[in-house]
Design an enzyme around this catalytic site. Structure first.
Site, PDB file in Angstrom:
ATOM      1  N   THR A   1       3.728   2.810   5.702  1.00  0.00           N
ATOM      2  CA  THR A   1       2.297   2.481   5.793  1.00  0.00           C
ATOM      3  C   THR A   1       1.625   3.521   6.670  1.00  0.00           C
ATOM      4  OG1 THR A   1       0.694   0.980   6.841  1.00  0.00           O
ATOM      5  CG2 THR A   1       2.946   0.763   7.556  1.00  0.00           C
TER       6      THR A   1
ATOM      7  N   GLY B   1       0.829  -1.211   0.000  1.00  0.00           N
ATOM      8  CA  GLY B   1       0.000   0.000   0.000  1.00  0.00           C
ATOM      9  C   GLY B   1       0.859   1.254   0.000  1.00  0.00           C
TER      10      GLY B   1
ATOM     11  N   ASP C   1       4.635  -4.931   6.274  1.00  0.00           N
ATOM     12  CA  ASP C   1       4.959  -6.306   6.701  1.00  0.00           C
ATOM     13  C   ASP C   1       5.128  -7.290   5.546  1.00  0.00           C
ATOM     14  OD1 ASP C   1       4.749  -5.733   9.294  1.00  0.00           O
ATOM     15  OD2 ASP C   1       2.864  -6.807   9.653  1.00  0.00           O
TER      16      ASP C   1
ATOM     17  N   ASP D   1      -0.799   2.947   8.649  1.00  0.00           N
ATOM     18  CA  ASP D   1      -1.461   2.316   9.806  1.00  0.00           C
ATOM     19  C   ASP D   1      -0.684   2.391  11.125  1.00  0.00           C
ATOM     20  OD1 ASP D   1      -3.671   1.610   8.335  1.00  0.00           O
ATOM     21  OD2 ASP D   1      -2.812  -0.297   7.695  1.00  0.00           O
TER      22      ASP D   1
ATOM     23  N   ARG E   1      -7.591  -1.824   9.460  1.00  0.00           N
ATOM     24  CA  ARG E   1      -8.231  -3.143   9.489  1.00  0.00           C
ATOM     25  C   ARG E   1      -7.774  -3.937  10.697  1.00  0.00           C
ATOM     26  NH1 ARG E   1      -7.108  -4.945   3.725  1.00  0.00           N
ATOM     27  NH2 ARG E   1      -7.208  -2.755   3.224  1.00  0.00           N
TER      28      ARG E   1
ATOM     29  N   ASP F   1       1.237   0.299  12.493  1.00  0.00           N
ATOM     30  CA  ASP F   1       1.112  -0.917  13.305  1.00  0.00           C
ATOM     31  C   ASP F   1       2.323  -1.840  13.184  1.00  0.00           C
ATOM     32  OD1 ASP F   1       0.672  -1.509  10.675  1.00  0.00           O
ATOM     33  OD2 ASP F   1      -1.015  -2.843  11.013  1.00  0.00           O
TER      34      ASP F   1
ATOM     35  N   ARG G   1       1.047  -4.899  -5.865  1.00  0.00           N
ATOM     36  CA  ARG G   1       1.070  -6.175  -5.149  1.00  0.00           C
ATOM     37  C   ARG G   1       1.373  -7.236  -6.212  1.00  0.00           C
ATOM     38  NH1 ARG G   1      -2.730  -3.269  -1.827  1.00  0.00           N
ATOM     39  NH2 ARG G   1      -1.722  -3.151   0.208  1.00  0.00           N
TER      40      ARG G   1
END
Ligand code: ADP
Length: 323
Positions: A129, A14, A106, A131, A175, A133, A75
């Site tokens: 990213t 992403g 990741d 996110d 997510r 995370d 991807r």
């Protein structure tokens, strides 16, 4: 002495704001060390399809402030197969590449780790990213910009929520992690945040709706929370709490775009220098991260396996202030 003479840089998975600042930092650092640099378009897919481009200092001029990624991203299912990775290796060899910097999440690090076990080309990763995370770094490149985008959007929605005494369910990305939702909740003074890390939020939400019949509410909904997306949550509670005039707003891909914040540019620049330094230092299969305001090296295995969640303290802060 390093054997590395030529490196590759690419973005994968992403996209996130700050990836261009990261590419720029990698290219300029490599050139400063007298290394040659190739960019690979469209991540692992471009590696397989031999979509390489020579990078000069000029190639990364005037991109530090641009969102997205000039190398584009993709991807690649093919890279998950041994045959795909073999094609990628053949192309890297053809261009005389000795090492690579992968900017992604990741999944991208997992692919890089597998590849450099099979073939003798070291990879260093930079966390890109929105996110936030990823285990082993306090910040990922793009998170700060996304958080600012979300905060600005919610501030605007809050104006109309207040004027009309309405309740808004605002869906944000996340997510698997609630960093954007929770930090935006604290930054905007939202009444509640629904995030994947917390169970049993349905009752609390019901309590809030019951106790605030005539007030406006901002409820931030992370995609992966346990009740459902913003539309689902609104459907569940909308009929019962008609007086709230419930509205839904899904912020969507605007969260991934836009000019990177000063912090993301700074972070990407520092980590880009560190990534090339690490390769020269013969490091492999490590992510360059940022922990307690210092650059750190974290093995891919740790970042991939480790789980970073929002932590008790942020939840406590939000709990106190959202009342
Ligand atoms: P992100 O890097 O943002 O987590 P993805 O999970 O989509 O994004 O991963 C990006 C790409 O990394 C995948 O499209 C694939 O090419 C590669 N990749 C992910 N997992 C593996 C794997 N187990 N083996 C080989 N390549 C992988």
């Amino acid at each position: 002495m390093t054997k590395i003479k030529k490196i590759a840089v690419f973005t994968s998975g992403g996209d996130s704001p700050g990836m261009n600042s990261a590419i720029r930092a990698v290219v300029r650092t490599a050139l400063a060390h007298n290394l040659e640099v190739m960019g690979i378009n469209r991540g692992y897919q471009g590696m397989i399809e031999n979509d390489f481009v020579k990078m000069k200092s000029k190639s990364v001029r005037n991109i530090i402030q641009r969102g997205g990624t000039i190398l584009r991203t993709a991807r690649s299912e093919e890279f998950k197969t041994p045959a795909g990775r073999k094609k990628a290796y053949t192309n890297l060899k053809k261009h005389g590449i000795n090492a690579a910097v992968v900017i992604g999440g990741d999944g991208s690090f997992k692919g890089a780790g597998i590849f450099s076990q099979e073939y003798d080309i070291p990879f260093v990763g930079m966390p890109g990213t929105i996110d936030n995370d990823m285990f082993g770094t306090d910040y990922t490149i793009g998170f700060d910009t996304a958080l600012n985008t979300v905060t600005e959007a919610i501030d605007k929605i809050k104006d109309t929520a207040f004027s009309h005494d309405r309740t808004f369910f605002i869906e944000v990305m996340g997510r698997d992690a609630g960093f954007i939702a929770l930090k935006a909740g604290i930054a905007t003074g939202a009444e509640m945040v629904l995030i994947p890390e917390v169970e049993g939020q349905e009752e609390k939400l019901e309590e809030l709706l019951k106790s605030s019949e005539k007030n406006s509410n901002i409820i931030i909904v992370a995609e992966g929370n346990n009740i459902g997306g913003a539309s689902e949550v609104a459907k569940k509670f909308g009929t019962k709490y008609k007086s709230h005039g419930i509205r839904v707003n899904i912020l969507g891909h605007m969260q991934r775009g836009g000019s990177p914040s000063a912090f993301d540019r700074y972070l990407a620049s520092r980590l880009g220098v560190a990534a090339v330094d690490a390769l020269i230092d013969n490091q492999r299969s490590v992510m360059v991260g940022y922990s307690n305001h210092e650059v750190v090296l974290v093995p891919f295995n740790k970042t991939i396996k480790g789980k970073r969640d929002v932590g008790e303290e942020l939840l406590r802060v939000n709990e106190i202030l959202s009342k």
